[in-house]
Design a protein around this motif. Structure first.
Motif, PDB file in Angstrom:
ATOM      1  N   LEU A   1       1.049  -0.961  -0.124  1.00  0.00           N
ATOM      2  CA  LEU A   1      -0.152   0.139   0.038  1.00  0.00           C
ATOM      3  C   LEU A   1       1.627   1.378  -0.253  1.00  0.00           C
ATOM      4  N   SER A   2       0.614   2.096  -1.118  1.00  0.00           N
ATOM      5  CA  SER A   2       1.530   3.350  -1.474  1.00  0.00           C
ATOM      6  C   SER A   2       1.268   4.664  -1.985  1.00  0.00           C
ATOM      7  N   ALA A   3       1.941   5.369  -0.898  1.00  0.00           N
ATOM      8  CA  ALA A   3       0.827   6.903  -1.130  1.00  0.00           C
ATOM      9  C   ALA A   3       2.139   7.797  -1.842  1.00  0.00           C
ATOM     10  N   SER A   4       1.743   8.907  -2.190  1.00  0.00           N
ATOM     11  CA  SER A   4       2.056  10.110  -2.825  1.00  0.00           C
ATOM     12  C   SER A   4       1.260  11.228  -3.140  1.00  0.00           C
ATOM     13  N   SER A   5       1.902  12.220  -3.212  1.00  0.00           N
ATOM     14  CA  SER A   5       1.286  13.268  -3.334  1.00  0.00           C
ATOM     15  C   SER A   5       1.983  14.518  -3.912  1.00  0.00           C
ATOM     16  N   GLY A   6       1.529  14.770  -5.147  1.00  0.00           N
ATOM     17  CA  GLY A   6       2.051  15.421  -6.184  1.00  0.00           C
ATOM     18  C   GLY A   6       2.303  14.744  -6.908  1.00  0.00           C
TER      19      GLY A   6
ATOM     20  N   THR B   1       5.787   8.612   2.957  1.00  0.00           N
ATOM     21  CA  THR B   1       7.273   7.857   4.020  1.00  0.00           C
ATOM     22  C   THR B   1       5.402   7.633   5.153  1.00  0.00           C
ATOM     23  N   ASN B   2       5.488   6.187   5.218  1.00  0.00           N
ATOM     24  CA  ASN B   2       4.393   6.053   6.215  1.00  0.00           C
ATOM     25  C   ASN B   2       4.841   6.523   7.927  1.00  0.00           C
ATOM     26  N   GLY B   3       3.626   6.770   7.712  1.00  0.00           N
ATOM     27  CA  GLY B   3       4.147   7.783   9.489  1.00  0.00           C
ATOM     28  C   GLY B   3       5.097   8.701   9.355  1.00  0.00           C
ATOM     29  N   GLY B   4       5.071   9.257   8.283  1.00  0.00           N
ATOM     30  CA  GLY B   4       5.806  10.973   8.306  1.00  0.00           C
ATOM     31  C   GLY B   4       4.586  11.541   8.380  1.00  0.00           C
ATOM     32  N   SER B   5       4.946  13.231   8.902  1.00  0.00           N
ATOM     33  CA  SER B   5       4.092  14.380   8.651  1.00  0.00           C
ATOM     34  C   SER B   5       3.964  15.383   8.002  1.00  0.00           C
ATOM     35  N   TYR B   6       2.729  15.758   7.358  1.00  0.00           N
ATOM     36  CA  TYR B   6       3.354  16.913   6.208  1.00  0.00           C
ATOM     37  C   TYR B   6       1.543  17.506   5.663  1.00  0.00           C
ATOM     38  N   ALA B   7       1.513  18.808   5.731  1.00  0.00           N
ATOM     39  CA  ALA B   7       1.398  19.995   5.995  1.00  0.00           C
ATOM     40  C   ALA B   7      -0.546  19.430   5.955  1.00  0.00           C
ATOM     41  N   VAL B   8      -0.910  20.954   6.672  1.00  0.00           N
ATOM     42  CA  VAL B   8      -2.707  19.917   6.611  1.00  0.00           C
ATOM     43  C   VAL B   8      -3.144  20.787   5.046  1.00  0.00           C
TER      44      VAL B   8
ATOM     45  N   PHE C   1      -3.979   7.558  -2.449  1.00  0.00           N
ATOM     46  CA  PHE C   1      -3.081   5.233  -2.327  1.00  0.00           C
ATOM     47  C   PHE C   1      -3.854   5.108  -2.924  1.00  0.00           C
ATOM     48  N   HIS C   2      -3.242   3.824  -3.096  1.00  0.00           N
ATOM     49  CA  HIS C   2      -2.514   2.669  -4.275  1.00  0.00           C
ATOM     50  C   HIS C   2      -2.166   1.319  -3.635  1.00  0.00           C
ATOM     51  N   LEU C   3      -3.229   0.008  -3.702  1.00  0.00           N
ATOM     52  CA  LEU C   3      -3.257  -1.115  -3.557  1.00  0.00           C
ATOM     53  C   LEU C   3      -2.754  -2.273  -4.489  1.00  0.00           C
ATOM     54  N   GLU C   4      -1.401  -2.521  -4.252  1.00  0.00           N
ATOM     55  CA  GLU C   4      -0.707  -3.912  -5.215  1.00  0.00           C
ATOM     56  C   GLU C   4      -0.530  -5.044  -4.343  1.00  0.00           C
ATOM     57  N   VAL C   5      -1.718  -5.734  -4.500  1.00  0.00           N
ATOM     58  CA  VAL C   5      -1.739  -7.522  -4.266  1.00  0.00           C
ATOM     59  C   VAL C   5      -2.382  -8.492  -5.021  1.00  0.00           C
ATOM     60  N   ASP C   6      -2.397  -9.355  -4.374  1.00  0.00           N
ATOM     61  CA  ASP C   6      -2.148 -11.319  -5.470  1.00  0.00           C
ATOM     62  C   ASP C   6      -3.416 -11.060  -6.239  1.00  0.00           C
ATOM     63  N   GLY C   7      -3.959 -11.043  -6.929  1.00  0.00           N
ATOM     64  CA  GLY C   7      -5.082 -11.422  -7.372  1.00  0.00           C
ATOM     65  C   GLY C   7      -6.134 -12.540  -6.889  1.00  0.00           C
TER      66      GLY C   7
ATOM     67  N   ALA D   1      -7.742   5.115  -3.492  1.00  0.00           N
ATOM     68  CA  ALA D   1      -8.366   6.006  -3.062  1.00  0.00           C
ATOM     69  C   ALA D   1      -7.767   7.108  -2.680  1.00  0.00           C
ATOM     70  N   THR D   2      -8.609   7.987  -1.928  1.00  0.00           N
ATOM     71  CA  THR D   2      -7.378   9.184  -1.843  1.00  0.00           C
ATOM     72  C   THR D   2      -8.129  10.115  -0.523  1.00  0.00           C
TER      73      THR D   2
END
Length: 205
Positions: free
Chosen positions: A46-51, A56-63, A69-75, A95-96
């Motif tokens: 499960l990965s997350a990105s912005s722009g 980073t999982n557990g990081g702090s980001y601006a309001v 989010f995008h999940l990669e999992v076995d079919g 998801a967003t």
């Protein structure tokens, strides 16, 4: 401390301006994410990105940071729910959200139902199955294969020479004892899977 400087206030007047530096720090919030529902030996990413920037999982980001989010999992798995993020209408694995507080995002998955049969116990013919796999209808399914949840399958029973189809899944599908293959359409697959059966009758000699 303040720093004094002389400036011209207006025509014919001078004064002293005191400038105080004010530093504004943007509010930040913690963001974490996880996957639940996996078997012990299975993995997912499960990965997350912005722009276009990976987060980073557990990081702090601006309001008000927009996060994807995008999940990669076995079919063999499918997404059952997202918590604290809005699932994409076109891609259940995405998801967003807009970050406005400390947030933990959870995506829950479950195994797809399986379709199986015991070919060695079927005498007088064979069976084949087609179903919906990863969104594609009419896909050939092997015994023990996964199909999409909340879908149906088509079971085809094909008799050997000198046999006719009697029933499929204990339902009489050939009361007229006609020759040739017989299909059972729109067979529902329960969430815990389906065991397919078929029986054949020898033709009178």
């Amino acid at each position: 401390s303040s720093t004094g400087t002389t400036y011209t206030c207006c025509k014919g007047s001078t004064g002293t301006l005191y400038v105080r530096a004010v530093v504004s720090v943007a509010q930040t919030y913690a963001l974490t994410w996880k996957v639940t529902g996996l078997a012990a030996d299975d993995q997912a990413t499960l990965s997350a990105s912005s722009g276009g920037r990976d987060l980073t999982n557990g990081g702090s980001y601006a309001v008000n940071t927009p996060v994807s989010f995008h999940l990669e999992v076995d079919g063999k798995y499918y997404v059952t729910a997202w918590t604290n993020a809005e699932q994409s209408a076109s891609d259940p694995a995405s998801a967003t959200l807009t970050l406005t507080k400390d947030t933990e995002v959870t995506v829950t998955v479950a195994k797809k139902p399986t379709v199986s049969w015991d070919a060695s116990s079927i005498t007088g013919g064979t069976i084949s199955v087609k179903g919906t796999v990863n969104g594609t209808e009419g896909t050939a399914v092997i015994s023990g294969g996964y199909v999409d949840p909340n879908t149906t399958i088509t079971v085809t029973a094909t008799p050997d020479h000198d046999y006719v189809v009697e029933n499929i899944n204990n339902a009489a599908v050939n009361t007229g004892k006609a020759n040739g293959s017989v299909e059972a359409n729109a067979v529902a697959v329960p969430a815990d899977g389906l065991r397919v059966t078929a029986s054949f009758l020898a033709k009178p000699r």
